[in-house]
Design a protein around this motif. Structure first.
Motif, PDB file in Angstrom:
ATOM      1  N   SER A 111       0.855  -1.191   0.000  1.00 60.66           N
ATOM      2  CA  SER A 111       0.000   0.000   0.000  1.00 60.66           C
ATOM      3  C   SER A 111       0.891   1.241   0.000  1.00 60.66           C
ATOM      4  N   TRP A 112       0.490   2.244  -0.804  1.00 61.24           N
ATOM      5  CA  TRP A 112       1.277   3.446  -1.038  1.00 61.24           C
ATOM      6  C   TRP A 112       0.587   4.637  -0.370  1.00 61.24           C
ATOM      7  N   TRP A 113       1.408   5.502   0.281  1.00 61.93           N
ATOM      8  CA  TRP A 113       0.874   6.606   1.065  1.00 61.93           C
ATOM      9  C   TRP A 113       1.627   7.886   0.745  1.00 61.93           C
ATOM     10  N   GLU A 114       0.922   9.004   0.755  1.00 62.24           N
ATOM     11  CA  GLU A 114       1.546  10.262   0.357  1.00 62.24           C
ATOM     12  C   GLU A 114       2.517  10.805   1.389  1.00 62.24           C
ATOM     13  N   SER A 115       2.413  10.345   2.641  1.00 58.18           N
ATOM     14  CA  SER A 115       3.314  10.806   3.696  1.00 58.18           C
ATOM     15  C   SER A 115       3.497   9.695   4.723  1.00 58.18           C
ATOM     16  N   GLU A 116       4.560   9.825   5.507  1.00 60.90           N
ATOM     17  CA  GLU A 116       4.798   8.869   6.579  1.00 60.90           C
ATOM     18  C   GLU A 116       3.682   8.932   7.612  1.00 60.90           C
ATOM     19  N   GLU A 117       3.156  10.124   7.859  1.00 62.51           N
ATOM     20  CA  GLU A 117       2.053  10.274   8.804  1.00 62.51           C
ATOM     21  C   GLU A 117       0.803   9.546   8.329  1.00 62.51           C
ATOM     22  N   ALA A 118       0.489   9.657   7.035  1.00 62.78           N
ATOM     23  CA  ALA A 118      -0.684   8.974   6.492  1.00 62.78           C
ATOM     24  C   ALA A 118      -0.545   7.469   6.632  1.00 62.78           C
ATOM     25  N   ARG A 119       0.634   6.954   6.348  1.00 68.09           N
ATOM     26  CA  ARG A 119       0.854   5.521   6.513  1.00 68.09           C
ATOM     27  C   ARG A 119       0.694   5.115   7.967  1.00 68.09           C
ATOM     28  N   ARG A 120       1.303   5.876   8.868  1.00 67.28           N
ATOM     29  CA  ARG A 120       1.236   5.550  10.295  1.00 67.28           C
ATOM     30  C   ARG A 120      -0.197   5.610  10.814  1.00 67.28           C
ATOM     31  N   ASN A 121      -0.969   6.605  10.376  1.00 64.97           N
ATOM     32  CA  ASN A 121      -2.341   6.743  10.834  1.00 64.97           C
ATOM     33  C   ASN A 121      -3.237   5.613  10.353  1.00 64.97           C
ATOM     34  N   SER A 122      -2.868   4.986   9.252  1.00 66.58           N
ATOM     35  CA  SER A 122      -3.673   3.871   8.737  1.00 66.58           C
ATOM     36  C   SER A 122      -3.343   2.554   9.427  1.00 66.58           C
ATOM     37  N   ASP A 123      -2.233   2.514  10.170  1.00 67.73           N
ATOM     38  CA  ASP A 123      -1.756   1.250  10.722  1.00 67.73           C
ATOM     39  C   ASP A 123      -2.755   0.606  11.687  1.00 67.73           C
ATOM     40  N   GLU A 124      -3.325   1.423  12.556  1.00 64.63           N
ATOM     41  CA  GLU A 124      -4.196   0.851  13.579  1.00 64.63           C
ATOM     42  C   GLU A 124      -5.415   0.174  12.959  1.00 64.63           C
ATOM     43  N   VAL A 125      -6.055   0.840  12.006  1.00 66.70           N
ATOM     44  CA  VAL A 125      -7.243   0.280  11.364  1.00 66.70           C
ATOM     45  C   VAL A 125      -6.897  -0.990  10.597  1.00 66.70           C
ATOM     46  N   MET A 126      -5.824  -0.943   9.806  1.00 67.13           N
ATOM     47  CA  MET A 126      -5.473  -2.095   8.992  1.00 67.13           C
ATOM     48  C   MET A 126      -4.993  -3.260   9.858  1.00 67.13           C
ATOM     49  N   ARG A 127      -4.304  -2.968  10.942  1.00 70.08           N
ATOM     50  CA  ARG A 127      -3.836  -4.027  11.845  1.00 70.08           C
ATOM     51  C   ARG A 127      -5.024  -4.752  12.468  1.00 70.08           C
ATOM     52  N   GLU A 128      -6.083  -4.019  12.780  1.00 72.66           N
ATOM     53  CA  GLU A 128      -7.280  -4.618  13.381  1.00 72.66           C
ATOM     54  C   GLU A 128      -7.992  -5.553  12.413  1.00 72.66           C
ATOM     55  N   HIS A 129      -8.046  -5.187  11.129  1.00 71.19           N
ATOM     56  CA  HIS A 129      -8.812  -5.957  10.157  1.00 71.19           C
ATOM     57  C   HIS A 129      -7.997  -7.011   9.409  1.00 71.19           C
ATOM     58  N   ARG A 130      -6.669  -6.912   9.482  1.00 73.75           N
ATOM     59  CA  ARG A 130      -5.823  -7.784   8.661  1.00 73.75           C
ATOM     60  C   ARG A 130      -6.041  -9.277   8.915  1.00 73.75           C
ATOM     61  N   PRO A 131      -6.129  -9.754  10.172  1.00 71.85           N
ATOM     62  CA  PRO A 131      -6.309 -11.198  10.372  1.00 71.85           C
ATOM     63  C   PRO A 131      -7.537 -11.757   9.671  1.00 71.85           C
ATOM     64  N   ALA A 132      -8.657 -11.029   9.727  1.00 78.85           N
ATOM     65  CA  ALA A 132      -9.875 -11.519   9.075  1.00 78.85           C
ATOM     66  C   ALA A 132      -9.729 -11.497   7.555  1.00 78.85           C
ATOM     67  N   LEU A 133      -9.057 -10.473   7.022  1.00 79.80           N
ATOM     68  CA  LEU A 133      -8.894 -10.373   5.577  1.00 79.80           C
ATOM     69  C   LEU A 133      -8.041 -11.513   5.023  1.00 79.80           C
ATOM     70  N   LEU A 134      -7.029 -11.914   5.777  1.00 83.70           N
ATOM     71  CA  LEU A 134      -6.096 -12.923   5.279  1.00 83.70           C
ATOM     72  C   LEU A 134      -6.492 -14.348   5.644  1.00 83.70           C
ATOM     73  N   ALA A 135      -7.496 -14.509   6.506  1.00 89.15           N
ATOM     74  CA  ALA A 135      -7.971 -15.851   6.865  1.00 89.15           C
ATOM     75  C   ALA A 135      -8.758 -16.430   5.692  1.00 89.15           C
ATOM     76  N   PRO A 136      -8.727 -17.768   5.521  1.00 89.98           N
ATOM     77  CA  PRO A 136      -7.981 -18.760   6.304  1.00 89.98           C
ATOM     78  C   PRO A 136      -6.586 -19.037   5.748  1.00 89.98           C
ATOM     79  N   PHE A 137      -6.109 -18.184   4.839  1.00 91.28           N
ATOM     80  CA  PHE A 137      -4.842 -18.481   4.157  1.00 91.28           C
ATOM     81  C   PHE A 137      -3.616 -18.347   5.045  1.00 91.28           C
ATOM     82  N   ALA A 138      -3.449 -17.177   5.670  1.00 89.76           N
ATOM     83  CA  ALA A 138      -2.151 -16.808   6.231  1.00 89.76           C
ATOM     84  C   ALA A 138      -1.785 -17.596   7.480  1.00 89.76           C
ATOM     85  N   ALA A 139      -0.656 -18.289   7.424  1.00 87.40           N
ATOM     86  CA  ALA A 139      -0.082 -18.935   8.602  1.00 87.40           C
ATOM     87  C   ALA A 139       1.001 -18.059   9.212  1.00 87.40           C
TER      88      ALA A 139
END
Length: 203
Positions: A54-82
């Motif tokens: 994922s590409w972000w216009e600034s380091e702050e934008a990337r950092r601010n997106s981390d919390e939301v994406m970290r919360e949803h990532r396990p469900a998005l990658l299930a059942p594939f990701a080990a």
């Protein structure tokens, strides 16, 4: 620009559901985040590897997106990701010749270097590597990503189709060897992926 990569491995049979979730819910979540500039999804269907960028216009934008994406990532990658590895990068070089398309190929090179040589690596890639990569038929885009503090780098070369990716192996091997030597960098990994989706906006 700045980048977050997510590298997941698992049972190849589980890739389908993960790709569908990323295409639907994952895409919508990213689009809602301020400063989002595009994303890429790449797979090795035989081995069972998934790379998202994922590409972000600034380091702050990337950092601010981390919390939301970290919360949803396990469900998005299930059942594939080990296994899942997340990394953050600065975009040192971003060069597009044509828009990458689904079904194309990505060659990913992992580098290590002395952090004091980060600018040398960026300058070498821009001035010496990119012009030579442009001579490879089918090249669509290339980029250099850096983690300056750790001395880690990623280079990506996207090709319009798998045939062009395969035909470029010898040519890029020579470019890689000479570029790494000139930049005092060590190649520590080399991988190829199928392009599922690739969209990044530099402007």
């Amino acid at each position: 620009m700045f980048v977050r990569t997510v590298y997941a491995t698992g049972d190849p049979a589980g890739l389908g559901p993960a790709l569908r979730a990323l295409d639907a819910e994952g895409h919508d979540l990213l689009e809602e985040r301020p400063g989002y500039r595009g994303a890429g999804v790449f797979v090795d269907r035989d081995v069972g590897k998934l790379l998202t960028v994922s590409w972000w216009e600034s380091e702050e934008a990337r950092r601010n997106s981390d919390e939301v994406m970290r919360e949803h990532r396990p469900a998005l990658l299930a059942p594939f990701a080990a296994t899942v590895a997340v990394a953050n990068w600065e975009v040192a070089v971003f060069h597009t010749l044509q828009r990458p398309a689904a079904g194309g190929g990505l060659r990913l090179t992992r580098l290590e270097f002395d952090p004091v040589d980060a600018d040398l690596l960026a300058d070498t890639f821009h001035a010496h590597v990119v012009p030579r990569l442009e001579t490879l038929p089918g090249l669509a885009r290339t980029a250099l990503l850096l983690d300056r503090a750790r001395g880690h780098g990623l280079t990506g070369a996207l090709f319009t189709d798998h045939r062009s990716l395969a035909a470029s192996r010898a040519g890029q091997a020579a470019i890689r060897h000479q570029g790494a030597a000139k930049a005092r960098a060590t190649v520590v990994g080399l991988e190829e992926f199928e392009v599922v989706h690739a969209d990044a906006r530099a402007d």
